[in-house]
Design a protein around this motif. Structure first.
Motif, PDB file in Angstrom:
ATOM      1  N   HIS A   5      42.987  47.491  54.357  1.00 18.02           N
ATOM      2  CA  HIS A   5      43.254  46.563  55.460  1.00 18.02           C
ATOM      3  C   HIS A   5      43.261  45.139  54.914  1.00 18.02           C
ATOM      4  O   HIS A   5      42.370  44.751  54.161  1.00 18.02           O
ATOM      5  N   TYR A   6      44.280  44.369  55.286  1.00 20.88           N
ATOM      6  CA  TYR A   6      44.354  42.952  54.941  1.00 20.88           C
ATOM      7  C   TYR A   6      44.143  42.166  56.215  1.00 20.88           C
ATOM      8  O   TYR A   6      44.824  42.401  57.211  1.00 20.88           O
ATOM      9  N   ASP A   7      43.185  41.219  56.201  1.00 21.72           N
ATOM     10  CA  ASP A   7      42.857  40.492  57.433  1.00 21.72           C
ATOM     11  C   ASP A   7      43.700  39.229  57.629  1.00 21.72           C
ATOM     12  O   ASP A   7      43.443  38.453  58.534  1.00 21.72           O
ATOM     13  N   TRP A   8      44.701  39.015  56.824  1.00 23.53           N
ATOM     14  CA  TRP A   8      45.637  37.891  56.917  1.00 23.53           C
ATOM     15  C   TRP A   8      44.968  36.541  56.688  1.00 23.53           C
ATOM     16  O   TRP A   8      45.539  35.515  56.971  1.00 23.53           O
ATOM     17  N   ASP A   9      43.761  36.555  56.176  1.00 15.67           N
ATOM     18  CA  ASP A   9      43.107  35.302  55.834  1.00 15.67           C
ATOM     19  C   ASP A   9      42.914  35.254  54.329  1.00 15.67           C
ATOM     20  O   ASP A   9      43.677  34.624  53.629  1.00 15.67           O
ATOM     21  N   ARG A  10      41.900  35.963  53.822  1.00 11.90           N
ATOM     22  CA  ARG A  10      41.645  35.971  52.386  1.00 11.90           C
ATOM     23  C   ARG A  10      41.127  37.302  51.882  1.00 11.90           C
ATOM     24  O   ARG A  10      40.914  37.460  50.699  1.00 11.90           O
ATOM     25  N   THR A  62      38.451  39.344  47.651  1.00  3.20           N
ATOM     26  CA  THR A  62      38.804  38.012  48.137  1.00  3.20           C
ATOM     27  C   THR A  62      39.927  37.475  47.265  1.00  3.20           C
ATOM     28  O   THR A  62      39.800  37.436  46.042  1.00  3.20           O
ATOM     29  N   VAL A  63      41.029  37.088  47.907  1.00  2.00           N
ATOM     30  CA  VAL A  63      42.195  36.597  47.174  1.00  2.00           C
ATOM     31  C   VAL A  63      42.412  35.113  47.467  1.00  2.00           C
ATOM     32  O   VAL A  63      41.945  34.585  48.478  1.00  2.00           O
ATOM     33  N   ASP A  64      43.132  34.453  46.565  1.00  2.00           N
ATOM     34  CA  ASP A  64      43.488  33.048  46.730  1.00  2.00           C
ATOM     35  C   ASP A  64      44.713  32.978  47.635  1.00  2.00           C
ATOM     36  O   ASP A  64      45.834  33.218  47.187  1.00  2.00           O
ATOM     37  N   ARG A  65      44.478  32.674  48.894  1.00  2.00           N
ATOM     38  CA  ARG A  65      45.565  32.663  49.889  1.00  2.00           C
ATOM     39  C   ARG A  65      46.599  31.575  49.586  1.00  2.00           C
ATOM     40  O   ARG A  65      47.795  31.795  49.732  1.00  2.00           O
TER      41      ARG A  65
END
Length: 186
Positions: A58-63, A90-93
């Motif tokens: 699941h990707y929460d569309w934030d980070r 945690t990704v660099d959005r």
């Protein structure tokens, strides 16, 4: 006549909204399935020959990308070597917005179960895993929370295997160079 037209227009608008919501829901679900497939493809690229499965993502569309039910099996024995119920990445959005590159800042492994077995021949169950293809990027910080590590030593000759279990292990691996970490207990 105007009243019937308004009813008809309202009904059409409601059907369009319901159809659009259904399509958005399907697209949202499909994006998680596509993300899971992309992650498995990347794992296969970096760890060819590893037997890894993922239940869902699941990707929460934030980070944050959350990965559920990761299971690594030692292919020779088919037994589970590592099971991770939940991984939070945690990704660099901002980097994703600027260029089509995913930069992972931090990985949290939650309630990881590691099962190490030394067979009576002296070989460990993880030794059958092919080597990982090294990456030239800096590795992210990794936190391991509430891990259970089970070490089993098989002796043969009908002797009971020796077992050691470490519960609630908490570790933080902080990058200190390319493919190097400082290990901290939490």
């Amino acid at each position: 006549k105007i009243h019937k037209s308004i009813k008809s227009i309202t009904l059409i608008l409601l059907l369009l909204v319901a159809g659009g919501a259904g399509y958005a829901g399907w697209l949202w679900w499909k994006s998680d399935v596509m993300l899971r497939d992309m992650i498995l493809a990347k794992i296969t690229e970096r760890a060819p020959g590893w037997n890894i499965s993922i239940d869902s993502t699941h990707y929460d569309w934030d980070r944050k990308v959350t990965i559920y039910g990761v299971d690594l099996k030692a292919s020779a024995q088919g037994r589970s070597l590592v099971f991770i119920p939940e991984i939070e990445v945690t990704v660099d959005r901002e980097a994703m917005m600027d260029r089509p590159e995913v930069i992972i800042q931090k990985i949290r492994l939650i309630r990881t179960e590691i099962r190490l077995v030394r067979e009576q021949s002296g070989k460990w169950n993880f030794e059958s895993l092919p080597p990982i293809v090294p990456e030239k990027k800096m590795t992210p910080e990794i936190e391991i929370e509430q891990a259970t590590i089970q070490v089993t030593l098989e002796h043969g000759n009908h002797l009971t295997p020796g077992k050691m279990i470490l519960n609630n292990a908490n570790l933080k691996l902080v990058p200190s160079g390319m493919q190097q970490f400082l290990i901290q207990g939490l």
